[in-house]
Design a protein around this motif. Structure first.
Motif, PDB file in Angstrom:
ATOM      1  N   ALA A 235      35.422  22.666  16.512  1.00 16.94           N
ATOM      2  CA  ALA A 235      35.078  23.443  17.800  1.00 16.94           C
ATOM      3  C   ALA A 235      34.262  22.385  18.901  1.00 16.94           C
ATOM      4  O   ALA A 235      33.498  21.565  18.207  1.00 16.94           O
ATOM      5  CB  ALA A 235      34.258  24.699  17.545  1.00 16.94           C
ATOM      6  N   ASP A 236      34.548  22.329  19.937  1.00 19.90           N
ATOM      7  CA  ASP A 236      33.820  21.482  20.827  1.00 19.90           C
ATOM      8  C   ASP A 236      33.786  22.229  22.237  1.00 19.90           C
ATOM      9  O   ASP A 236      34.652  21.886  23.111  1.00 19.90           O
ATOM     10  CB  ASP A 236      34.417  20.093  21.047  1.00 19.90           C
ATOM     11  CG  ASP A 236      33.629  19.046  21.803  1.00 19.90           C
ATOM     12  OD1 ASP A 236      32.454  19.408  22.130  1.00 19.90           O
ATOM     13  OD2 ASP A 236      34.011  17.989  22.048  1.00 19.90           O
ATOM     14  N   VAL A 237      33.109  23.128  22.288  1.00 14.65           N
ATOM     15  CA  VAL A 237      32.792  23.855  23.667  1.00 14.65           C
ATOM     16  C   VAL A 237      31.323  23.999  24.181  1.00 14.65           C
ATOM     17  O   VAL A 237      30.534  23.364  23.169  1.00 14.65           O
ATOM     18  CB  VAL A 237      33.455  25.426  23.518  1.00 14.65           C
ATOM     19  CG1 VAL A 237      34.795  25.204  23.078  1.00 14.65           C
ATOM     20  CG2 VAL A 237      32.761  26.032  22.466  1.00 14.65           C
ATOM     21  N   GLY A 238      30.955  24.494  25.252  1.00 14.71           N
ATOM     22  CA  GLY A 238      29.405  24.638  25.826  1.00 14.71           C
ATOM     23  C   GLY A 238      29.268  23.825  26.955  1.00 14.71           C
ATOM     24  O   GLY A 238      30.030  23.069  27.341  1.00 14.71           O
ATOM     25  N   THR A 239      27.986  23.949  27.240  1.00 14.75           N
ATOM     26  CA  THR A 239      27.427  23.142  28.355  1.00 14.75           C
ATOM     27  C   THR A 239      26.680  22.206  28.200  1.00 14.75           C
ATOM     28  O   THR A 239      26.067  21.664  29.343  1.00 14.75           O
ATOM     29  CB  THR A 239      26.693  24.554  29.083  1.00 14.75           C
ATOM     30  OG1 THR A 239      25.379  24.710  28.352  1.00 14.75           O
ATOM     31  CG2 THR A 239      27.361  25.866  29.341  1.00 14.75           C
ATOM     32  N   SER A 240      26.637  21.849  27.024  1.00 15.54           N
ATOM     33  CA  SER A 240      25.399  20.856  26.592  1.00 15.54           C
ATOM     34  C   SER A 240      26.081  19.417  27.246  1.00 15.54           C
ATOM     35  O   SER A 240      25.042  18.734  27.692  1.00 15.54           O
ATOM     36  CB  SER A 240      25.407  20.438  25.118  1.00 15.54           C
ATOM     37  OG  SER A 240      26.766  20.221  24.736  1.00 15.54           O
ATOM     38  N   TYR A 241      27.304  19.110  27.593  1.00 11.83           N
ATOM     39  CA  TYR A 241      27.354  17.868  28.030  1.00 11.83           C
ATOM     40  C   TYR A 241      27.074  17.624  29.556  1.00 11.83           C
ATOM     41  O   TYR A 241      26.443  16.516  29.654  1.00 11.83           O
ATOM     42  CB  TYR A 241      28.974  17.431  28.007  1.00 11.83           C
ATOM     43  CG  TYR A 241      29.719  17.337  26.548  1.00 11.83           C
ATOM     44  CD1 TYR A 241      28.789  17.036  25.462  1.00 11.83           C
ATOM     45  CD2 TYR A 241      31.074  17.006  26.422  1.00 11.83           C
ATOM     46  CE1 TYR A 241      29.118  16.875  23.867  1.00 11.83           C
ATOM     47  CE2 TYR A 241      31.613  16.866  25.039  1.00 11.83           C
ATOM     48  CZ  TYR A 241      30.673  16.700  23.798  1.00 11.83           C
ATOM     49  OH  TYR A 241      31.143  16.363  22.657  1.00 11.83           O
ATOM     50  N   GLY A 242      27.477  18.669  30.124  1.00 15.03           N
ATOM     51  CA  GLY A 242      27.114  18.857  31.698  1.00 15.03           C
ATOM     52  C   GLY A 242      25.479  18.829  31.732  1.00 15.03           C
ATOM     53  O   GLY A 242      24.989  18.133  32.613  1.00 15.03           O
ATOM     54  N   ALA A 243      24.920  19.669  31.154  1.00 14.83           N
ATOM     55  CA  ALA A 243      23.532  19.601  31.045  1.00 14.83           C
ATOM     56  C   ALA A 243      22.673  18.166  30.761  1.00 14.83           C
ATOM     57  O   ALA A 243      21.898  18.024  31.270  1.00 14.83           O
ATOM     58  CB  ALA A 243      22.992  20.724  30.005  1.00 14.83           C
ATOM     59  N   HIS A 244      23.086  17.821  29.864  1.00  8.25           N
ATOM     60  CA  HIS A 244      22.467  16.234  29.427  1.00  8.25           C
ATOM     61  C   HIS A 244      22.811  15.412  30.595  1.00  8.25           C
ATOM     62  O   HIS A 244      21.905  14.406  30.890  1.00  8.25           O
ATOM     63  CB  HIS A 244      23.335  15.628  28.195  1.00  8.25           C
ATOM     64  CG  HIS A 244      22.650  16.259  26.740  1.00  8.25           C
ATOM     65  ND1 HIS A 244      22.944  17.492  26.233  1.00  8.25           N
ATOM     66  CD2 HIS A 244      21.569  15.774  26.048  1.00  8.25           C
ATOM     67  CE1 HIS A 244      22.157  17.697  25.267  1.00  8.25           C
ATOM     68  NE2 HIS A 244      21.558  16.454  25.039  1.00  8.25           N
ATOM     69  N   ALA A 245      23.861  15.521  31.224  1.00  7.00           N
ATOM     70  CA  ALA A 245      24.171  14.422  32.274  1.00  7.00           C
ATOM     71  C   ALA A 245      23.384  14.844  33.552  1.00  7.00           C
ATOM     72  O   ALA A 245      22.790  14.007  34.151  1.00  7.00           O
ATOM     73  CB  ALA A 245      25.744  14.655  32.647  1.00  7.00           C
TER      74      ALA A 245
END
Length: 387
Positions: free
Chosen positions: A154-164
């Motif tokens: 599973a690879d979903v969520g807001t974390s990539y955008g939030a870290h950026a």
């Protein structure tokens, strides 16, 4: 361009002028009334998460997460919509702290950069980081370095955008804050990656690095990537303003960029230029430029690599897309002259006395009186481009 330019500096100035916490709070509340995109996105994430919890059980959530994950299995089957839908789906029930953190980050970014830049940093970084992780996992699976179960992780969520967004915000702040926050955001992703080395921690590291690059460009190339309005080349005419020093011209450029931030003027390009006027034999003429729009070869290579890996993911060859995109975009950036032509800027700089500088703007004729009035107070002297 001048390192003194900071996106959202007008809001920072209003906060600094506020006398006491209550006055500063009123400034923030007044600015927050204009937020639209950040609350809408957070509400969508919360609504989807609550809807899944209320209308289905854990098994259905698992199926929804699996269908929207940017994992190898989905992307190899060209289910590319997951690159976007994965930013709205969470792997588990949403937590209040997660909601508050996401709202504060995206809200601050919208206030400082505006809605367009927030979409670019958050969504594009989420997509690009997901494609990079996919490329790394694809290589690992092909060479037998990873187990096949990783393909369906599973690879979903807001974390990539939030870290950026967090990294780009840290890079957008004044230099004293950057000295603390930029190392802090790096430490927060480097240590988990060094400890666990999971694809999620890799995604967080990559998205943070992309966010830092985005923050750097927001300060140094604020007009890069902006499409010119139809007919701009036919109706716009360069406006020239001379200054006694290059520093004065850079300060004037910052002033013009903030007028654009306030949507008081339209600005298609802006360049500060000055020259070392050669005197005597052996001293060649040398021109210096600070550009806000035209990308250099390295800028082009980075942008091309980003778009190349996304397009390559659609075709199933992300690394090939990254390589080709970087090479092609770097070549185009080296040849293509966006915005003000080098010939126009060079001609303007040659007409400036030694030690002086010129600010060349590409803007609407209707906005030039407002710009002239502002720059005259900053020591700028209008000059006829044909003179």
């Amino acid at each position: 361009m001048s390192a003194r330019y900071l996106p959202g500096a007008d809001l920072a100035a209003d906060l600094a002028a506020g006398a006491g916490p209550s006055a500063k709070a009123r400034v923030l509340l007044a600015a927050a009334r204009g937020l639209r995109l950040a609350p809408l996105y957070v509400a969508a994430v919360v609504g989807i998460s609550i809807g899944i919890d209320r209308l289905s059980g854990p098994q259905v959530r698992t199926q929804i997460v699996a269908a929207n994950s940017t994992n190898v299995a989905n992307l190899e089957q060209h289910q590319v919509w997951t690159l976007f839908t994965s930013a709205f789906v969470l792997s588990g029930p949403i937590e209040p702290v997660q909601v508050v953190t996401l709202l504060l980050l995206t809200g601050a970014a919208e206030l400082v950069w505006g809605r367009r830049r927030l979409v670019e940093v958050f969504l594009l970084t989420h997509v690009i980081a997901s494609c990079l992780v996919y490329a790394v996992l694809q290589i690992g699976l092909r060479h037998g370095w990873l187990g096949r179960e990783v393909a369906r992780a599973a690879d979903v969520g807001t974390s990539y955008g939030a870290h950026a967004v967090a990294a780009a915000l840290a890079c957008s702040l004044p230099v004293r804050a950057r000295r603390v926050l930029v190392p802090a955001v790096l430490v927060l992703v480097v240590l988990p990656f060094a400890d666990a080395r999971t694809f999620t921690s890799l995604g967080h590291l990559l998205s943070t690095l992309i966010g830092l690059l985005a923050g750097w460009q927001l300060r140094h190339r604020p007009l890069a990537g902006r499409l010119r309005r139809p007919g701009a080349q036919r109706t716009d005419r360069p406006a020239l303003y001379t200054f006694g020093t290059a520093r004065q011209a850079q300060d004037a450029l910052v002033l013009v960029l903030h007028l654009r931030e306030q949507q008081l003027i339209r600005l298609d390009d802006a360049v500060v230029a000055w020259s070392d006027a050669g005197s005597g034999a052996g001293r060649p003429y040398r021109m210096h430029e600070l550009q806000t729009r035209d990308l250099g070869v390295l800028d082009g290579a980075l942008a091309g690599a980003a778009w190349g890996i996304v397009i390559g993911t659609f075709a199933g060859w992300p690394i090939t897309g990254l390589t080709v995109g970087a090479a092609v975009a770097a070549a185009v950036a080296g040849i293509h002259d966006a915005g003000l032509s080098d010939a126009v800027v060079e001609q303007a700089a040659r007409g400036v006395p030694a030690g002086g500088a010129v600010l060349v703007l590409l803007t609407s004729p209707a906005d030039q009186p407002r710009i002239t009035a502002a720059l005259s107070r900053a020591g700028g002297v209008p000059r006829d481009p044909a003179g």
